[in-house]
Design an enzyme around this catalytic site. Sequence first.
Site, short mmCIF file in Angstrom:
data_model
loop_
_atom_site.label_atom_id
_atom_site.label_comp_id
_atom_site.label_asym_id
_atom_site.label_seq_id
_atom_site.Cartn_x
_atom_site.Cartn_y
_atom_site.Cartn_z
N HIS A 85 0.85 -1.26 0.08
CA HIS A 85 0.09 -0.14 0.02
C HIS A 85 0.84 1.15 -0.06
CE1 HIS A 85 -4.04 -1.96 0.91
NE2 HIS A 85 -3.12 -3.03 1.37
N ASN A 158 -10.36 -2.88 2.40
CA ASN A 158 -10.18 -2.84 0.92
C ASN A 158 -11.58 -2.56 0.28
OD1 ASN A 158 -7.42 -3.50 1.34
ND2 ASN A 158 -7.68 -5.62 0.92
N HIS A 349 -4.00 1.09 11.92
CA HIS A 349 -3.72 -0.28 12.79
C HIS A 349 -5.06 -0.82 12.90
CE1 HIS A 349 -2.48 -3.24 14.98
NE2 HIS A 349 -2.12 -2.53 16.48
N TYR A 372 0.84 -4.17 12.05
CA TYR A 372 0.95 -2.75 11.97
C TYR A 372 1.49 -1.63 12.81
CZ TYR A 372 -2.45 -3.74 8.35
OH TYR A 372 -3.31 -4.37 7.17
FE1 HDE Z 1 -2.61 -4.73 5.17
N1 HDE Z 1 -0.69 -4.06 5.94
N2 HDE Z 1 -1.86 -6.56 5.90
N3 HDE Z 1 -4.13 -5.70 4.80
N4 HDE Z 1 -3.26 -2.97 4.86
C1 HDE Z 1 -0.45 -2.81 5.66
O1 HDE Z 1 0.62 -1.59 7.52
C2 HDE Z 1 -0.75 -6.84 6.69
C3 HDE Z 1 -4.61 -7.05 4.88
C4 HDE Z 1 -4.44 -2.75 4.40
O2 HDE Z 1 -3.27 3.51 3.96
C5 HDE Z 1 0.83 -2.50 6.30
O3 HDE Z 1 1.10 0.76 7.79
C6 HDE Z 1 -0.79 -8.22 6.99
C7 HDE Z 1 -5.90 -7.36 4.62
C8 HDE Z 1 -4.52 -1.15 3.99
O4 HDE Z 1 -1.51 3.24 5.47
C9 HDE Z 1 1.21 -3.77 6.91
C10 HDE Z 1 -1.69 -8.86 6.43
C11 HDE Z 1 -6.50 -5.97 4.43
C12 HDE Z 1 -3.30 -0.82 4.22
C13 HDE Z 1 0.16 -4.42 6.52
C14 HDE Z 1 -2.65 -7.89 5.71
C15 HDE Z 1 -5.40 -4.86 4.65
C16 HDE Z 1 -2.53 -1.94 4.76
C17 HDE Z 1 1.87 -1.64 5.36
C18 HDE Z 1 -2.28 -10.23 6.29
C19 HDE Z 1 -8.13 -5.55 4.01
C20 HDE Z 1 -2.97 0.50 3.91
C21 HDE Z 1 1.93 -0.06 5.89
C22 HDE Z 1 -2.17 -10.72 7.61
C23 HDE Z 1 -8.82 -5.75 5.08
C24 HDE Z 1 -2.86 1.41 5.10
C25 HDE Z 1 1.25 -0.18 7.14
C26 HDE Z 1 -2.60 2.92 4.84
C27 HDE Z 1 -0.96 -1.77 5.07
C28 HDE Z 1 0.11 -5.92 6.78
C29 HDE Z 1 -3.61 -8.03 5.10
C30 HDE Z 1 -5.76 -3.60 4.23
C31 HDE Z 1 2.79 -4.24 6.32
C32 HDE Z 1 0.17 -8.78 7.72
C33 HDE Z 1 -6.74 -8.61 4.53
C34 HDE Z 1 -5.77 -0.59 3.58
O5 HDE Z 1 1.46 -3.73 8.11
#
Ligand code: HDE
Length: 730
Positions: A85, A158, A349, A372
């Site tokens: 993202h 999402n 988060h 997060y």
């Molecule tokens: Fe994320 N995801 N994600 N994700 N995610 C990040 O956090 C992660 C997942 C989502 O505009 C990171 O601050 C793991 C699902 C959005 O700043 C990180 C898993 C959904 C955003 C991270 C998922 C999301 C992130 C990278 C699987 C939809 C952007 C930067 C277990 C429900 C937020 C950050 C923004 C961002 C980890 C799966 C949505 C790396 C480990 C499912 C919208 O922490």
Amino acid sequence: MAKNIQQKKTQKAKTQKAAAKITDLSANTENSADQFLTTNQGLRINDNQNSLKAGERGATLLEDFILREKITHFDHERIPERIVHARGVGAHGFFQVYESMAPYTKAKFLQDPAARTPVFVRFSTVAGFRGSTDLARDVRGFAVKFYTEEGNYDLVGNNIPVFFIQDAIKFPDLIHAVKPEPHNEVPQAASAHDTFWDFISLMPESMHMIMWAMSDRAIPRSLRMMEGFGVHTFRFVNEQGKSRFVKFHWKPLLGVHSVVWDEALKISGNDPDFHRRDLYEAIDSGAFPEWEFGVQIVEEKDEHKFDFDLLDPTKLIPEELVPVKRIGKLTLDRNVDNFFAETEQVAFHPGHLVPGIDFTNDPLLQGRLFSYTDTQLSRLGSPNFHEIPINRSLAPVHNNQRDAHMRQTINQGRVSYEPNTLGGGCPFQAGKDMSGFVSYAEKIDARKVRARSPSFFDHFSQATLFFNSQSEPEQTHIINALRFELGKVETIAIRERMLFMLAQVDKTLANGVAAGLGLQVPTKINGPLNQSIPADGDPKKFQPQRAKQEVGTSAALSMANTVKDTIRTRKIAVLAADGFDNAALTVFKNALTREGAVVKIVAPRLGTLTGSEGTEVDIDFSLLTCKSVLFDAVYVPGGEQSVTALSNEADAIHFLNEAYKHCKAIAATTEGIDLLSAAFLKGDAGADVIAEEGIILSRNPPGKKVATEFINAIARHRAWGRENKAHVPA
Ligand code: HDE
């Protein structure tokens, strides 16, 4: 009544004050004429053009602390981009609930319809780097931070309601597979490459998400025209401690619309900031994007009543089974002042919760709860990231956490521990009246195992449900998207494994994709398989429990059933040159702008055009600086001189051909029709005829009726019926 208005005014003033607090905390708002340039220590600078040297032609002196400070700060300007993202855009706004949700949740921001809660929203793509194109085929992040009086609540969702994987432990693998390949860092912001499809072809659980990701949902027309989903099942908990399951939805009031893939590829070249610009311009012009907040609520006793597991993030609850109740509205009404300070530094988060909302045991969500905060530590560099203005809670923060990099708060006194007497016992636990957060007391009686529940094993039924719920053009787009993606895969065995996988979803789908790849759908697969695929490749064993589905199709899954009664914020190009029919332009422009559309004049050059009655109009774009893919519809007014000039412009012909190919509404009046003939539309058009779906022509000077036909065609978004016959050179 008057009291009501007064209440609303006071509430509005309160939200504005609260919202202002979010960004002005360390804002440099001084703006006076006698503002002097200074160093970071406040020392005035006389000369910002020359460094300190030994003589005019001499070497630069190390002593030049002004130069060193400036360059040092510059050298450290970048922070690591988000692991996923990375590419995103944000805006401020507010949320208001329609009626009290007290029966379901005690969350304060969901109680009072008069209360406005400030929010910050960040939309993003997942795979691309920070500078990548907005129009990549990808999932979009839809992250909302509610600054509630009980603390910050983040709904980090999402634009697709399900996910690729069921367990967090697979996330690094998924992301490594989709990101540019590590040996040559190619391709950027694209899933169309071997490593992604290699991984996917070995992950049957991803098939439902793949259907969505290959659909037009993955190439939105605008961030303002896409849905949002919390994905996981969460809990609502009310004042009495009763818990219910809940799925969260965002429904855009402008409807859900997309561009076509060929358009997406061209937009990526013409305006890689297409979505970012679109959001900024809409808010800037006062056309505030709005979404309704929806919930699907499931009683605890009904947890096991579905033919899928509520904890499985690769499944959705069909709206036919549990309707979405719209409970409030999100409005984005303020652009950021500074992209880095706000959009880049905002830290979401899923674990930022408020009382009344809680987690479930969804194993994907559980893993996210760790990730997060951890990622903010490396991205923002300090556990004090909550002190950055955009991340600050409006609710006061009191605890004994201290120090660390870049601490902003100056805690007073000698006490930084609890219990204490020297600080009068402060700060106190909220425990007495239990006004603080209480985790839902879910009963757990289990063995510690590294395993997955068999209730998660049905990997194909909802993929099939999604495919079957699509309109014909949408199904064709999915097939074409897979032909494109797999066509970019070099390893034939991966293509074949994917065809085998698609055949488990739908045979027409698999055969359609296979035809484009020049392959046959295999009946079994060979090669290295992961644990989820039986070694003998027997499809029946993929899904020990392909459950009988309670619904065969679900209308809510198809974009064909979306809102199609508005052209608000749609961008209409008027192709014109000197001598254009000014009366006709006035009729169309007035009609379109009255409906909230944005009209732009596109001409062979920049400057002003002189119309038929000598009227001058400003040109917005030259044919060199914009293409039809940046617009929703085209109008060609008459005026012989204008049309003759445009007929000699290859770019004008191409503009129309492309708009035609992309099934957009096109209108032409009087001589304007001749430009269409010069492009693709052969034959004579009589008076006031609608020659084809989405094409509005009038040989007579245009009146309201013709303009209204055009408006209706734009509101329908695309004339998909043209898609199969549109063999135009574009
Ligand atoms: Fe994320 N995801 N994600 N994700 N995610 C990040 O956090 C992660 C997942 C989502 O505009 C990171 O601050 C793991 C699902 C959005 O700043 C990180 C898993 C959904 C955003 C991270 C998922 C999301 C992130 C990278 C699987 C939809 C952007 C930067 C277990 C429900 C937020 C950050 C923004 C961002 C980890 C799966 C949505 C790396 C480990 C499912 C919208 O922490």
